[in-house]
Design a protein around this motif. Structure first.
Motif, PDB file in Angstrom:
ATOM      1  N   ASP A   1       0.979  -1.228  -0.040  1.00  0.00           N
ATOM      2  CA  ASP A   1      -0.042   0.148  -0.091  1.00  0.00           C
ATOM      3  C   ASP A   1       0.815   1.131   0.041  1.00  0.00           C
ATOM      4  O   ASP A   1       1.547   1.617   0.866  1.00  0.00           O
TER       5      ASP A   1
ATOM      6  N   GLY B   1       0.364   4.088   0.115  1.00  0.00           N
ATOM      7  CA  GLY B   1      -0.570   5.106   0.876  1.00  0.00           C
ATOM      8  C   GLY B   1      -0.106   4.969   2.473  1.00  0.00           C
ATOM      9  O   GLY B   1      -0.311   5.798   3.221  1.00  0.00           O
ATOM     10  N   SER B   2       0.923   3.865   2.791  1.00  0.00           N
ATOM     11  CA  SER B   2       1.455   3.751   4.049  1.00  0.00           C
ATOM     12  C   SER B   2       2.746   3.316   3.914  1.00  0.00           C
ATOM     13  O   SER B   2       3.367   2.729   3.392  1.00  0.00           O
TER      14      SER B   2
ATOM     15  N   LEU C   1      -8.149  10.525  -5.773  1.00  0.00           N
ATOM     16  CA  LEU C   1      -8.243  10.052  -4.263  1.00  0.00           C
ATOM     17  C   LEU C   1      -8.579  11.081  -3.457  1.00  0.00           C
ATOM     18  O   LEU C   1      -8.458  12.413  -3.794  1.00  0.00           O
TER      19      LEU C   1
ATOM     20  N   LYS D   1      -6.595  14.708   1.451  1.00  0.00           N
ATOM     21  CA  LYS D   1      -6.344  14.616   2.821  1.00  0.00           C
ATOM     22  C   LYS D   1      -5.035  13.992   3.075  1.00  0.00           C
ATOM     23  O   LYS D   1      -4.249  13.699   2.004  1.00  0.00           O
TER      24      LYS D   1
ATOM     25  N   THR E   1      -2.164  11.416   4.769  1.00  0.00           N
ATOM     26  CA  THR E   1      -2.353  10.106   5.294  1.00  0.00           C
ATOM     27  C   THR E   1      -1.762  10.135   6.825  1.00  0.00           C
ATOM     28  O   THR E   1      -1.548  11.135   7.356  1.00  0.00           O
TER      29      THR E   1
ATOM     30  N   ASN F   1       0.426  14.247   1.807  1.00  0.00           N
ATOM     31  CA  ASN F   1      -0.866  14.325   1.167  1.00  0.00           C
ATOM     32  C   ASN F   1      -1.031  13.085   0.349  1.00  0.00           C
ATOM     33  O   ASN F   1      -0.012  12.522  -0.058  1.00  0.00           O
ATOM     34  N   LEU F   2      -2.330  12.497   0.583  1.00  0.00           N
ATOM     35  CA  LEU F   2      -2.441  11.219  -0.098  1.00  0.00           C
ATOM     36  C   LEU F   2      -2.178  10.924  -1.404  1.00  0.00           C
ATOM     37  O   LEU F   2      -1.508   9.874  -1.795  1.00  0.00           O
TER      38      LEU F   2
ATOM     39  N   GLN G   1       1.633  10.932  -1.858  1.00  0.00           N
ATOM     40  CA  GLN G   1       2.343   9.636  -1.445  1.00  0.00           C
ATOM     41  C   GLN G   1       1.694   8.618  -2.304  1.00  0.00           C
ATOM     42  O   GLN G   1       2.731   7.817  -2.599  1.00  0.00           O
ATOM     43  N   VAL G   2       0.806   8.260  -2.606  1.00  0.00           N
ATOM     44  CA  VAL G   2       0.421   7.138  -3.701  1.00  0.00           C
ATOM     45  C   VAL G   2       0.909   7.166  -4.993  1.00  0.00           C
ATOM     46  O   VAL G   2       1.693   6.018  -5.377  1.00  0.00           O
TER      47      VAL G   2
ATOM     48  N   ASN H   1       2.310  19.296   0.079  1.00  0.00           N
ATOM     49  CA  ASN H   1       1.548  18.236   0.803  1.00  0.00           C
ATOM     50  C   ASN H   1       0.196  19.124   1.532  1.00  0.00           C
ATOM     51  O   ASN H   1      -0.256  18.568   2.315  1.00  0.00           O
TER      52      ASN H   1
END
Length: 299
Positions: free
Chosen positions: A69, A71-72, A102, A105, A107, A112-113, A116-117, A160
């Motif tokens: 993931d 996002g993590s 997405l 927001k 994470t 910033n999601l 990040q992804v 971000n």
């Protein structure tokens, strides 16, 4: 132009986003060439189905899957540790995973999601896997970008921020970051046998890319893509060419489209900017002393 008879038996490849779309097709193509392929995404059900299908089509039983993931940062680190401890070598890293639409927001990592992804996760994964890629050289890193990069911008004090960028500009900024990162990476691994190139898949049919955007816009986008887009099999073939073609073994720092060297972003020549991007990215993902192979290099 994308044709190659290259055999990858004995090679190991990691493909992010390998459970669907062009990542799946790239993984399938690499598997047909004899490589051990590790596909990665965050959906275990899709990963299992993709692994089984690739094995059946390719006749290659060296297909593995790992949960990832982007996002993590914890998930990225766990994935990298798993690969580093379970594999003796890594010859090919293909970064195709990403998403649009997405939520805007932060994470749990405070990033910033969307960024990040589509960028930070890829940066961290690549950075952590570089020692294994170096020890396996000649090896290749292929990063997915997009034409949206040409309208992107990088504001390190604001990348971000929430509510600052819209659907288009957020993706454009991520893809610009990926492209500039690929070039700076090339500069930092010169002479190691590791190559770093980016590619633009153009427009790809039959992917999950638009699943997160509003239904009306999704329908319009799908119609447009169905008319102009490439089949995902074609794009998978292009990625496999970049990963396997012998004539590209020493080619690095380039941007590709349709298997041709393509016009890269003009900012790739701004070494101060790409250097700043590299350092800001390390800070954003929290590279530790133990992870920092640059600091640990014996001079």
């Amino acid at each position: 132009m994308c044709e190659t008879e290259a055999n990858l038996k004995g090679k190991v490849a990691v493909v992010t986003g390998g459970s669907a779309g062009m990542g799946f097709e790239a993984a399938k193509n690499l598997a047909k060439r004899g490589a051990k392929v590790i596909i990665a995404s965050r959906n275990e059900t899709k990963l299992k189905a993709a692994r089984d299908e690739i094995e059946e089509i390719s006749g290659n039983n060296q297909i593995a899957y790992r949960m990832l993931d982007l996002g993590s940062l914890k998930s990225v680190r766990n994935f990298a540790t798993d690969v580093m401890t379970s594999e003796r070598r890594l010859d090919i890293l293909v970064n195709t995973a990403g998403a649009i639409g997405l939520p805007d927001k932060l994470t749990e990592d405070g990033l910033n999601l969307i960024m990040q992804v589509n960028y930070f996760g890829t940066f961290l994964l690549t950075y952590l896997l570089l020692p294994l890629l170096k020890s396996s050289a000649p090896s290749r890193i292929i990063n997915g970008s997009a034409s949206a990069m040409y309208i992107g911008e990088l504001e390190f004090d604001h990348w971000n921020d929430i509510g600052r960028y819209n659907l288009v500009t957020s993706v454009a900024n991520c893809k610009l970051a990926v492209t500039l990162f690929s070039v700076e990476l090339d500069r930092r691994v010169k002479g190691t046998g590791v190559t770093s190139n980016s590619f633009d898949p153009f427009i790809v049919r039959d992917t999950d890319l638009f699943n997160n955007i509003p239904s009306i816009l999704r329908d319009i986008s799908k119609t447009f893509v169905d008319i102009l887009g490439l089949r995902r099999e074609e794009v998978g073939k292009q990625i496999a060419y970049l990963a396997a073609a012998p004539e590209l073994e020493r080619v690095s720092g380039m941007h590709y489209k349709f298997c041709f060297k393509w016009i890269n972003h003009w900012l790739v020549n701004d070494k101060d900017l790409t250097r700043r991007l590299w350092e800001a990215s390390k800070e954003a993902v929290g590279i530790t002393k133990e992870e920092d192979w640059e600091a640990n290099v014996v001079k």
